[in-house]
Design a protein around this motif. Structure first.
Motif: not given
Length: 94
Positions: A83-88
């Motif tokens: 997932t491009a740009g995946a943030q947590v």
């Protein structure tokens, strides 16, 4: 060495309540801070590894629950690896 729980929000907005046998995770993760997936994983690996070793130093054996928790985090994170740009985001410490 107080047990610490922390809630993580994943890129799909699902949340996971995570366990650490030590409060050392508070030194590696900041509530409300969005992390790129890879950066979050780096912090989680380091924090839970240190927590495991703190238990070993105090009790003579490593905390397997810390490694079980890391394995669960790794499993969930793998779903978002492409997932491009995946943030947590660490939502909070309980």
């Amino acid at each position: 060495m107080p047990v610490t729980h922390f809630r993580v929000r994943w890129p799909d907005a699902s949340e996971t309540r995570c366990y650490s046998p030590s409060s050392v995770v508070r030194e590696h993760l900041v509530p409300g801070e969005p992390y790129a997936l890879g950066e979050f994983m780096q912090h989680a690996r380091e924090a839970l590894g240190l927590a495991r070793e703190r238990v070993r130093a105090k009790y003579g054996f490593a905390c397997s629950q810390a490694m079980d928790q890391l394995a669960e985090i790794e499993h969930i994170a793998a779903r978002f690896a492409e997932t491009a740009g995946a943030q947590v985001t660490v939502v909070a410490f309980d």
